[in-house]
Write a protein that holds these residues in place. Structure first.
Motif, PDB file in Angstrom:
ATOM      1  N   TYR A  12       0.844  -1.201   0.000  1.00  0.00           N
ATOM      2  CA  TYR A  12       0.000   0.000   0.000  1.00  0.00           C
ATOM      3  C   TYR A  12       0.874   1.244   0.000  1.00  0.00           C
ATOM      4  N   CYS A  50      -4.952   0.340  -3.992  1.00  0.00           N
ATOM      5  CA  CYS A  50      -5.058   0.934  -2.662  1.00  0.00           C
ATOM      6  C   CYS A  50      -6.456   0.726  -2.090  1.00  0.00           C
ATOM      7  N   ARG A  51      -7.472   0.952  -2.911  1.00  0.00           N
ATOM      8  CA  ARG A  51      -8.859   0.773  -2.456  1.00  0.00           C
ATOM      9  C   ARG A  51      -9.096  -0.675  -2.029  1.00  0.00           C
ATOM     10  N   LYS A  53      -6.862  -2.899  -1.018  1.00  0.00           N
ATOM     11  CA  LYS A  53      -6.121  -3.195   0.210  1.00  0.00           C
ATOM     12  C   LYS A  53      -6.815  -2.594   1.422  1.00  0.00           C
ATOM     13  N   LEU A  54      -7.335  -1.375   1.297  1.00  0.00           N
ATOM     14  CA  LEU A  54      -8.041  -0.748   2.416  1.00  0.00           C
ATOM     15  C   LEU A  54      -9.322  -1.508   2.756  1.00  0.00           C
ATOM     16  N   THR A  57      -8.360  -4.774   4.500  1.00  0.00           N
ATOM     17  CA  THR A  57      -7.911  -4.508   5.860  1.00  0.00           C
ATOM     18  C   THR A  57      -9.089  -4.173   6.760  1.00  0.00           C
ATOM     19  N   ASP A  58     -10.011  -3.359   6.258  1.00  0.00           N
ATOM     20  CA  ASP A  58     -11.204  -3.005   7.025  1.00  0.00           C
ATOM     21  C   ASP A  58     -12.006  -4.254   7.375  1.00  0.00           C
TER      22      ASP A  58
END
Length: 68
Positions: A12, A50-51, A53-54, A57-58
């Motif tokens: 990220y 990035c979206r 991965k976020l 993770t969330d």
């Protein structure tokens, strides 16, 4: 015969840093029209990465918190 190696996944932080570089170069008019097209396509890929991965993770954090 040696198998071709797949590139290691980008983190990220690496993706975000590359996006910042692309934006800076655009803001400073460092790209010609051909480079701009290529860099915009790369930026789209990085934003999606990035979206994703976020989001992952969330979801992992929510699962951990739900298990407590």
């Amino acid at each position: 015969m040696k198998q071709p190696t797949t590139p290691s996944p980008i983190t990220y932080e690496q993706a975000f840093q590359e996006l910042q570089t692309i934006v800076r170069r655009m803001e400073n008019d460092e790209l010609d029209i051909d480079q701009m097209t290529t860099q915009l396509k790369r930026a789209q890929q990085l934003i999606k990465l990035c979206r994703d991965k976020l989001t992952k993770t969330d979801e992992e954090i929510k699962k951990i918190l739900a298990d407590e």
